[in-house]
Design a protein around this motif. Structure first.
Motif, PDB file in Angstrom:
ATOM      1  N   GLY A 117       7.701  92.367 -27.747  1.00  0.00           N
ATOM      2  CA  GLY A 117       7.807  92.210 -29.331  1.00  0.00           C
ATOM      3  C   GLY A 117       6.774  91.034 -29.571  1.00  0.00           C
ATOM      4  O   GLY A 117       6.635  89.978 -29.318  1.00  0.00           O
ATOM      5  N   SER A 120       6.730  87.550 -35.337  1.00  0.00           N
ATOM      6  CA  SER A 120       7.549  88.075 -36.737  1.00  0.00           C
ATOM      7  C   SER A 120       7.956  86.904 -37.552  1.00  0.00           C
ATOM      8  O   SER A 120       8.355  85.913 -37.139  1.00  0.00           O
ATOM      9  N   ASN A 125      11.001  90.802 -32.689  1.00  0.00           N
ATOM     10  CA  ASN A 125      11.038  92.203 -32.219  1.00  0.00           C
ATOM     11  C   ASN A 125      11.449  92.342 -30.658  1.00  0.00           C
ATOM     12  O   ASN A 125      11.305  91.261 -29.859  1.00  0.00           O
ATOM     13  N   THR A 126      11.726  93.539 -30.513  1.00  0.00           N
ATOM     14  CA  THR A 126      12.416  93.858 -29.113  1.00  0.00           C
ATOM     15  C   THR A 126      11.151  93.908 -28.026  1.00  0.00           C
ATOM     16  O   THR A 126      10.127  94.490 -28.239  1.00  0.00           O
TER      17      THR A 126
END
Length: 252
Positions: A117, A120, A125-126
Motif C-alpha cells: 500500500g 495516501s 492503501n491495501t
C-alpha cells in the motif's frame, strides 16, 4: 567423566563440559521422535534470509532452498485532509492493519504476486500477497475528517479507524486516529495519527503550540496527524505512510 543417556536430556539433566551423551538406547519411547524434532529445529534455524518490499507491486520470488517463510504484511496509513477557512480541526488518519502468516514453499511455488500500500492523503492503501491478495491481506487506515469551519467550543471530529489484517495466523487492527477538537475561538488541536504494528502515527498540529499543521505518518503504515487553524492559515493534506511486507525465509 559421566555418561548420560539421551533420554535423560528432556528432563533438564545437566550435561557438564566433557561428559558423553549415549544415544544408542533407541528402544526408549519417543527417542526417535525427539531426534527428528531436534534435527528439524536445527534445519529451520540453519540459515535465515529476509526480503523486504516497501513500495509498489511485483512478484515475490523465494530464495533458493526456502522451506518456510514468515510473512508480515502491513497496510498503508490513512491521511488527513486539507482545510481552508478561519476555524477548523482535523482528526488523525488510522494506522494500517497487519496480517502475519507462516507459509510453506508449496504455498509460494516459484513466486507469487504482492502489492504494498502506497502513501495516501486519503484512505490508506491495501497491502497483500497472492493473486487478488488470496494468501494475505492488510487494509489501509481510514482517512481523518474535519470539523469544518467552526469556533464552537467542544466540537470535534472523530479519527479514522485503523485497517485490519485478514487471512493471517495473526490478524491485527491498526490504531485509530485521535480526535481533532476545537477548544475555543482561538485554540484547538488536530488528532495524532494511529499507529500500525510497525510504524507510529504522525503528530497532530495545535494552535496552542503554534504548530498548526499535522505531521505525516511514520514509516510502515502510520496514520497522518491532523491539524488545527484559527487564524486563516490553510491546512495542507497530509499523507499516511506506505505499508510494507517482510519475508523472513527459513532456508533448508
Amino acid at each position: 567423566m559421566a555418561t548420560k543417556k539421551f533420554t535423560d536430556l528432556p528432563q533438564l539433566t545437566t550435561v557438564a563440559d566433557g561428559d558423553e551423551v549415549a544415544i544408542n538406547d533407541l528402544s526408549a519411547p519417543n527417542v526417535l521422535k525427539r531426534i527428528s524434532k531436534l534435527n528439524l529445529l536445527l534445519g529451520l534455524t540453519k540459515n535465515v534470509v529476509v526480503q523486504v518490499k516497501t513500495s509498489g507491486s511485483g512478484t515475490y520470488t523465494p530464495t533458493t532452498g526456502m522451506i518456510k517463510v514468515l510473512v508480515i504484511c502491513v497496510g498503508g496509513g490513512g491521511g488527513a485532509p486539507a482545510e481552508t477557512g478561519l476555524d477548523a480541526a482535523v482528526s488523525g488518519g488510522g494506522g494500517g492493519g497487519c496480517a502475519i502468516r507462516l507459509l510453506t514453499a508449496a504455498d509460494i511455488g516459484a513466486g507469487v504476486d504482492y502489492v504494498v500500500g502506497a502513501t495516501s492523503t486519503g484512505a490508506g492503501n491495501t497491502s497483500g500477497l497472492g493473486t487478488a491478495n488470496a494468501l494475505l491481506q492488510a487494509t489501509g487506515g481510514a482517512v481523518g475528517v474535519t470539523t469544518g469551519n467552526t469556533s464552537t467550543v467542544g466540537v470535534g471530529a472523530k479519527g479514522g479507524l485503523g485497517g485490519i489484517g485478514t487471512l493471517g495466523d495473526l490478524n491485527l487492527r491498526g490504531g485509530s486516529g485521535r480526535r481533532g477538537t476545537v477548544y475555543s475561538a482561538t485554540n484547538g488541536e488536530g488528532g495524532n495519527g494511529g499507529d500500525s504494528f510497525l510504524g507510529s502515527g504522525g503528530r497532530g498540529g495545535s494552535t496552542i503550540t503554534s504548530f498548526e499543521q499535522g505531521e505525516a505518518g511514520g514509516v510502515y503504515g502510520g496514520g497522518a496527524g491532523g491539524g488545527h487553524t484559527s487564524d486563516g492559515t490553510d491546512l495542507s493534506a497530509v499523507a499516511g505512510a506506505a505499508g510494507v511486507i517482510y519475508f523472513i525465509e527459513f532456508i533448508g
